[in-house]
Design a protein around this motif. Structure first.
Motif, PDB file in Angstrom:
ATOM      1  N   THR A   1       0.826  -1.204   0.000  1.00 13.49           N
ATOM      2  CA  THR A   1       0.000   0.000   0.000  1.00 13.49           C
ATOM      3  C   THR A   1       0.862   1.256   0.000  1.00 13.49           C
ATOM      4  N   ILE A   2       1.907   1.248   0.815  1.00 12.27           N
ATOM      5  CA  ILE A   2       2.818   2.395   0.881  1.00 12.27           C
ATOM      6  C   ILE A   2       3.465   2.631  -0.479  1.00 12.27           C
ATOM      7  N   ALA A   3       3.863   1.554  -1.146  1.00 12.89           N
ATOM      8  CA  ALA A   3       4.559   1.672  -2.439  1.00 12.89           C
ATOM      9  C   ALA A   3       3.692   2.293  -3.522  1.00 12.89           C
ATOM     10  N   GLU A   4       2.380   2.195  -3.366  1.00 13.87           N
ATOM     11  CA  GLU A   4       1.473   2.751  -4.372  1.00 13.87           C
ATOM     12  C   GLU A   4       1.593   4.271  -4.481  1.00 13.87           C
ATOM     13  N   SER A   5       2.010   4.915  -3.394  1.00 20.85           N
ATOM     14  CA  SER A   5       2.120   6.375  -3.405  1.00 20.85           C
ATOM     15  C   SER A   5       3.558   6.834  -3.139  1.00 20.85           C
ATOM     16  N   GLY A   6       4.507   5.972  -3.412  1.00 24.18           N
ATOM     17  CA  GLY A   6       5.910   6.340  -3.235  1.00 24.18           C
ATOM     18  C   GLY A   6       6.633   5.376  -2.326  1.00 24.18           C
ATOM     19  N   ALA A   7       7.844   5.012  -2.703  1.00 21.15           N
ATOM     20  CA  ALA A   7       8.600   4.007  -1.958  1.00 21.15           C
ATOM     21  C   ALA A   7       8.989   4.483  -0.563  1.00 21.15           C
ATOM     22  N   CYS A   8       9.139   3.524   0.325  1.00 15.84           N
ATOM     23  CA  CYS A   8       9.668   3.797   1.656  1.00 15.84           C
ATOM     24  C   CYS A   8      11.144   4.174   1.519  1.00 15.84           C
ATOM     25  N   GLU A   9      11.505   5.371   1.990  1.00 13.42           N
ATOM     26  CA  GLU A   9      12.894   5.832   1.934  1.00 13.42           C
ATOM     27  C   GLU A   9      13.569   5.800   3.298  1.00 13.42           C
ATOM     28  N   ILE A  10      12.752   5.843   4.344  1.00 12.08           N
ATOM     29  CA  ILE A  10      13.254   5.791   5.716  1.00 12.08           C
ATOM     30  C   ILE A  10      12.389   4.805   6.489  1.00 12.08           C
ATOM     31  N   LEU A  11      13.024   3.897   7.212  1.00 11.67           N
ATOM     32  CA  LEU A  11      12.298   2.968   8.083  1.00 11.67           C
ATOM     33  C   LEU A  11      12.880   3.063   9.479  1.00 11.67           C
ATOM     34  N   VAL A  12      12.013   3.287  10.461  1.00  6.75           N
ATOM     35  CA  VAL A  12      12.427   3.240  11.862  1.00  6.75           C
ATOM     36  C   VAL A  12      11.627   2.137  12.541  1.00  6.75           C
TER      37      VAL A  12
ATOM     38  N   VAL B   1      13.597  -2.879   2.352  1.00  4.97           N
ATOM     39  CA  VAL B   1      14.809  -2.982   1.536  1.00  4.97           C
ATOM     40  C   VAL B   1      14.472  -3.198   0.062  1.00  4.97           C
ATOM     41  N   VAL B   2      13.435  -3.964  -0.221  1.00  4.76           N
ATOM     42  CA  VAL B   2      13.018  -4.190  -1.607  1.00  4.76           C
ATOM     43  C   VAL B   2      12.712  -2.855  -2.283  1.00  4.76           C
ATOM     44  N   GLN B   3      12.004  -1.976  -1.580  1.00  2.46           N
ATOM     45  CA  GLN B   3      11.658  -0.677  -2.150  1.00  2.46           C
ATOM     46  C   GLN B   3      12.871   0.247  -2.225  1.00  2.46           C
ATOM     47  N   MET B   4      13.731   0.200  -1.209  1.00  2.64           N
ATOM     48  CA  MET B   4      14.914   1.055  -1.198  1.00  2.64           C
ATOM     49  C   MET B   4      15.895   0.675  -2.295  1.00  2.64           C
ATOM     50  N   LYS B   5      16.022  -0.610  -2.582  1.00  2.00           N
ATOM     51  CA  LYS B   5      16.939  -1.058  -3.630  1.00  2.00           C
ATOM     52  C   LYS B   5      16.545  -0.491  -4.986  1.00  2.00           C
ATOM     53  N   ARG B   6      15.248  -0.376  -5.234  1.00  2.34           N
ATOM     54  CA  ARG B   6      14.790   0.172  -6.512  1.00  2.34           C
ATOM     55  C   ARG B   6      15.244   1.615  -6.690  1.00  2.34           C
ATOM     56  N   LYS B   7      15.296   2.356  -5.566  1.00  5.76           N
ATOM     57  CA  LYS B   7      15.702   3.763  -5.633  1.00  5.76           C
ATOM     58  C   LYS B   7      17.202   3.940  -5.413  1.00  5.76           C
ATOM     59  N   GLN B   8      17.858   2.826  -5.022  1.00  8.05           N
ATOM     60  CA  GLN B   8      19.294   2.867  -4.736  1.00  8.05           C
ATOM     61  C   GLN B   8      19.634   3.901  -3.661  1.00  8.05           C
TER      62      GLN B   8
END
Length: 259
Positions: A79-90, A128-135
């Motif tokens: 759901t989060i990825a639909e409106s932009g990848a996760c760039e920060i995870l805490v 990490v899957v989403q972060m890898k796409r954005k490098q």
């Protein structure tokens, strides 16, 4: 000349904070939101997550999520990825337990492992899957001084926080080439409702005295606050810490070195 404070700004970045409807997690989420991040408040209680998000402004959203459940985590991060990848995870979601190896039941051991270890693992895996796409990406995990210090009556809790520390180092090493930084914070005692409940349950009529005793166990003379943790998390999530990865930060009021 560059304004150094800008390095702490997070404008437009999607930040996901678990266990963020209360306590340390909420303080971190609110602080990241103040720095300009688009915060996703994750909590087991969807209603409280939504309420907390409303307090953080129009760019924040609250979603119910059981971090220990693989399907729940997968659904939320999709759901989060639909409106932009996760760039920060805490990863702040966690539960505590008081007990030795003898007094810790199998049920309690498994319960702590599911939330503190499995939950951290599942959320990192999804992010990490989403972060890898954005490098690029940043992960901050909440460990504890219990990970590296023999605290009394904290057998299962210490086990889980030791695992969080080890997972942090592993992820930091494995994703260097993907430009994903991963660090953890190891607080000493932080004044949260758990502390108040522990004192009330175990020391009825002696609450003020025990609060002072527990405060003095940190050489600095007080417990930490959720905001203390939040400000360090902000630094680690920001470009100000772009040269920092694979580090366990003690936030302990001098516990390790000044006793």
């Amino acid at each position: 000349m560059t304004n150094s404070i800008n390095h702490f700004r997070l404008e437009g970045r999607r930040a996901v904070v678990t266990g963020a409807a209360s306590g340390i997690g909420k303080a971190i989420a609110a602080t990241l939101a103040e720095a300009g991040a688009r915060v996703v408040v994750l909590d087991l209680n969807a209603e409280k997550a939504a309420e907390a998000a409303r307090e953080m402004g129009a760019d924040a959203v609250g979603i119910g999520c059981d971090v220990s459940d693989e399907k729940s985590v997968a659904t939320v991060f999709a759901t989060i990825a639909e409106s932009g990848a996760c760039e920060i995870l805490v990863n702040s979601a966690g539960i505590a337990h008081v007990g030795t190896v003898e007094s810790t039941s199998v049920e309690d051991f498994d319960r702590l492992f599911k939330v503190n270890v499995r939950g951290t693992y599942l959320c990192m895996q999804a992010a990490v899957v989403q972060m890898k796409r954005k490098q690029k990406g940043v992960i901050v995990n909440l460990a504890s001084i219990a990970a590296t210090s023999g605290l009394p009556d904290r057998f299962a809790y210490s086990m889980t926080k030791g695992a969080v520390l080890s997972m942090t180092l592993s992820v930091a090493r494995d994703y260097l080439e993907s430009k994903i930084r991963c660090n953890c914070i190891s607080p000493a005692r932080v004044h949260t409702p758990f502390v108040d409940g522990f004192i009330a349950k175990n020391y009825p009529g002696q609450e003020a005295e025990m609060f002072e005793t527990l405060s003095r166990s940190q050489p600095i003379g007080r417990m930490g606050t959720p905001q203390d943790v939040a400000l360090l998390a902000l630094y680690l999530c920001s470009d100000a810490a772009s040269f920092v990865t694979g580090v366990d930060y003690p936030l302990d009021g001098g516990f390790f070195n000044l006793r």
